[in-house]
Design a protein around this motif. Structure first.
Motif, mmCIF file in Angstrom:
data_model
loop_
_atom_site.group_PDB
_atom_site.id
_atom_site.type_symbol
_atom_site.label_atom_id
_atom_site.label_comp_id
_atom_site.label_asym_id
_atom_site.label_seq_id
_atom_site.Cartn_x
_atom_site.Cartn_y
_atom_site.Cartn_z
ATOM 1 N N PHE A 122 5.553 -1.759 -5.761
ATOM 2 C CA PHE A 122 6.120 -0.410 -5.802
ATOM 3 C C PHE A 122 6.311 0.046 -7.252
ATOM 4 O O PHE A 122 6.048 1.206 -7.585
ATOM 5 N N THR A 123 6.763 -0.871 -8.106
ATOM 6 C CA THR A 123 6.915 -0.538 -9.526
ATOM 7 C C THR A 123 5.552 -0.225 -10.137
ATOM 8 O O THR A 123 5.395 0.742 -10.893
ATOM 9 N N THR A 142 14.647 3.577 -3.211
ATOM 10 C CA THR A 142 14.162 4.695 -4.032
ATOM 11 C C THR A 142 15.033 5.925 -3.850
ATOM 12 O O THR A 142 15.425 6.588 -4.820
ATOM 13 N N ARG A 144 7.786 -6.169 -4.022
ATOM 14 C CA ARG A 144 8.607 -5.123 -4.631
ATOM 15 C C ARG A 144 7.968 -4.642 -5.930
ATOM 16 O O ARG A 144 8.004 -3.451 -6.253
ATOM 17 N N GLU A 188 4.727 5.954 -4.596
ATOM 18 C CA GLU A 188 5.620 5.084 -3.817
ATOM 19 C C GLU A 188 5.629 5.501 -2.352
ATOM 20 O O GLU A 188 5.633 4.654 -1.446
ATOM 21 N N GLN A 204 12.915 -0.631 1.018
ATOM 22 C CA GLN A 204 12.375 -0.247 -0.288
ATOM 23 C C GLN A 204 12.420 1.270 -0.447
ATOM 24 O O GLN A 204 12.786 1.786 -1.502
ATOM 25 N N THR A 212 2.748 0.839 -8.635
ATOM 26 C CA THR A 212 2.162 2.109 -8.186
ATOM 27 C C THR A 212 2.944 3.295 -8.734
ATOM 28 O O THR A 212 2.376 4.366 -8.984
ATOM 29 N N HIS A 213 4.249 3.137 -8.932
ATOM 30 C CA HIS A 213 5.076 4.185 -9.543
ATOM 31 C C HIS A 213 4.539 4.534 -10.939
ATOM 32 O O HIS A 213 4.294 5.711 -11.249
ATOM 33 N N THR A 236 6.786 9.046 -7.813
ATOM 34 C CA THR A 236 7.391 8.763 -6.505
ATOM 35 C C THR A 236 6.417 9.092 -5.365
ATOM 36 O O THR A 236 6.530 8.522 -4.279
#
Length: 599
Positions: A387-388, A453, A384, A426, A449, A390-391, A423
């Protein structure tokens, strides 16, 4: 329980390298003194800015250089405090900077006043007399277009002097929320007594797999909110009345027009974003609520069940190194130039990912013009967090490119689309993970996931926006914004969206008390705008390939030089119709359908 490290115990590899800003605190202090001196020199332009175009160019160039310096100084102290908030030497540096920055800002207000004092004809002539001013057109137009809404110099100065007072509603709300509210403890399904707080409820208990924990935490939370609802209604009402009054004094057609102006967004774009999603996403979310009911074996889905985890048996782990490699691979479609920036971020220590005492929670990306972006997060060895990561890297690449290609005043885009690049990353990571796995549990996890978002941007913040729009309309009608009206309005928005699929109890009406966004103008709806853009363009990338990628990169490089509508046209999007928003909603529906098939 593992003991958290002190900042001094963290290995350097897990921290950022601030030497691109200043090599030491002493260098910072010297630069601060130089900024003070430069500001005094800039004051010599007062009274002569618009005497001739060449002089104006020199004045703005001097101001630009000062702003770049102040940005670097402010970023440095902010980054220091964010990783070790209890460090008194960092606090001292920050306070010194704030004192100097405030003094400098107060002494440079003449720029706006003098630029707004000239006629339209004189303004046009400036660019003819000095063609080099073209690089500052965005800066000048942002100021000059405020001319028709400007009050007298004396009134503007008075309003500026009252800034601390006019900002009081938000500060009062924030202080009360963080320092005054006390919540009763409650019991979970095993009889354990658990403490409650804003952070615990919104960051932990809403996501609990234990239905008793969710219910009891919700009741404990709302018991305290109920005690404050009249006070908070008064505070929020003051904020709204302030905005409405200012819009009338300045001659705007409505408070909405005033708040949209700095975003450079039309009323049509604003209302479309809310109306289309509110109406067309609702049926898909009703299906999602039914899935929650079936998966969790609930008699009814209550408001406090909406964030409950659907699968607690699978939570893929990932080391920081593994997350790094996956992120880089997932962004391969963006081309070598883009992934080279990502690699620089890792190799040159742009990222601080440790968990230590005194470190700020959450994640952010700071992008000083004088150096390169810096990213803060706390990596907890799970996918998880990828994702943060790459955001925030999406924000970093955006501003790295914009800062490189544009002058300082042209780098900052409207808040309308600022979340699109983040985003987008993401979207690409999620699509990559779905493509590279055949394991049903992993596919289901990735879709969840994705939905997290979309829920955050298309449901939570979108429903905030729908409520906010109602409140401004009531205020302009002259209706008293009582606690009852605010709670009833929030309930109307929630029940109108969820229908019979979710049990929306009376306490859900107090949800408006939880969000600071209402004190930040028309901000909530912009979350959905950014995600709409990234959803549409990511689909183009996978159907068109390189041409769509090239358009997106060109848009990132443009920074804030164009208005949102023109910026997104560069990326291949036309936001003058409902279609892009409808496509994004349809994509959410397809995710829910896939999730139902996998369940």
């Amino acid at each position: 329980m593992t003991k958290r490290l002190k900042r001094s115990e963290v290995t350097s590899e897990m921290t950022w390298d601030l030497s691109a800003l200043f090599k030491s605190d002493e260098d910072f202090k010297k630069a601060l003194e130089v900024a003070k001196s430069d500001a005094e020199k800039i004051k010599l332009f007062k009274g002569s800015l618009t005497h001739d175009a060449c002089n104006l160019y020199k004045a703005i160039e001097s101001l630009e250089n000062l702003i770049i310096s102040l940005d670097a100084l402010g970023t440095y102290v902010s980054l220091l405090e964010s990783v070790d908030g209890a460090n008194t030497s960092y606090q001292e540096l920050a306070m010194n900077f704030e004192a100097v920055a405030t003094e400098i800002s107060a002494g440079l207000t003449f720029y706006d006043n003098e630029i707004m004092s000239i006629t339209k004809e004189e303004y046009k002539q400036l660019f003819i007399n000095e063609p080099k001013l073209e690089v500052y057109r965005v800066y000048l137009e942002d100021i000059f277009t405020q001319k028709e809404f400007k009050l007298s110099d004396d009134t503007e100065e008075t309003l500026a002097a009252l800034g601390e007072i006019t900002g009081a509603p938000y500060r009062t709300y924030s202080t009360s929320k963080s320092a005054d509210m006390q919540f009763d403890s409650f019991k979970d399904s095993k009889g354990n007594l658990l403490p409650n707080s804003f952070a615990l409820f919104e960051g932990k208990y809403e996501f609990s797999e234990d239905s008793v924990t969710r219910k009891n935490a919700y009741e404990s939370f709302n018991k305290t909110l109920n005690k404050y609802k009249n006070t908070y209604a008064s505070i929020y009402s003051t904020e709204i009345k302030k905005q409405v009054t200012l819009s009338k004094l300045r001659g705007y057609a409505s408070v909405t027009d005033m708040l949209l102006k700095p975003q450079k967004v039309t009323n049509e774009m604003y209302h479309r974003q809310i109306d289309v999603i509110y109406k067309e996403l609702a049926p898909h979310m009703h299906k999602f609520a039914k899935l929650i009911k079936n998966e969790l074996k609930l008699e009814k889905v209550h408001f406090y069940d909406l964030k409950a985890p659907l699968d607690t048996t699978f939570n893929p782990s990932a080391t920081y190194e593994e997350a790094r490699d996956i992120v880089i691979k997932s962004l391969g479609i963006m081309g070598d130039d883009y992934t080279d920036i990502i690699k620089k971020a890792f190799n040159e220590r742009w990222i601080d990912y440790s968990d230590n005492e005194g470190k700020s929670t959450g994640a952010f990306c700071a992008s000083p013009y004088a150096a390169h972006p810096y990213i803060l997060l706390t990596f907890q060895n799970n996918m998880r967090d990828a994702f943060t990561l790459t955001h925030e890297l999406g924000h970093a690449c955006h501003f790295y490119l914009a800062n490189k290609e544009q002058r300082c005043f042209n780098t900052e885009p409207s808040t309308y689309g600022v979340e699109a690049p983040s985003t987008m990353n993401e979207m690409l990571l999620g699509r990559y993970l779905l493509k590279t796995t055949s394991e049903p549990k992993m596919k289901k996890w990735v879709i969840l996931q994705f939905l997290g978002t979309y829920y955050h941007n298309f449901v939570t913040h979108l429903l905030e926006a729908a409520f906010q729009r109602k409140v401004y309309a009531y205020a302009e009608e002259g209706r008293p914004l009582t606690a009852k009206l605010l709670c009833d309005s929030k309930l109307e928005v929630l029940r109108g969206f969820w229908g019979d699929s979710v049990e929306i109890d009376e306490d859900a009406g107090m949800t408006w008390m939880r969000q600071p966004h209402y004190y930040m103008g028309l901000y909530p709806y912009t979350y959905s705008a950014g995600l709409t853009a990234s959803t549409a363009v990511s689909e183009m990338m996978f159907t068109e390939g390189k041409p769509a990628v090239d358009r997106w990169i060109k848009m990132l490089k443009t920074g804030g030089k164009e208005k949102p509508l023109e910026l997104l046209k560069i990326a291949g999007m036309d936001l003058t119709s409902d279609e892009p928003v409808q496509k994004a909603v349809k994509f959410v529906g397809s995710l829910i359908d896939q999730l139902i098939e996998l369940s």
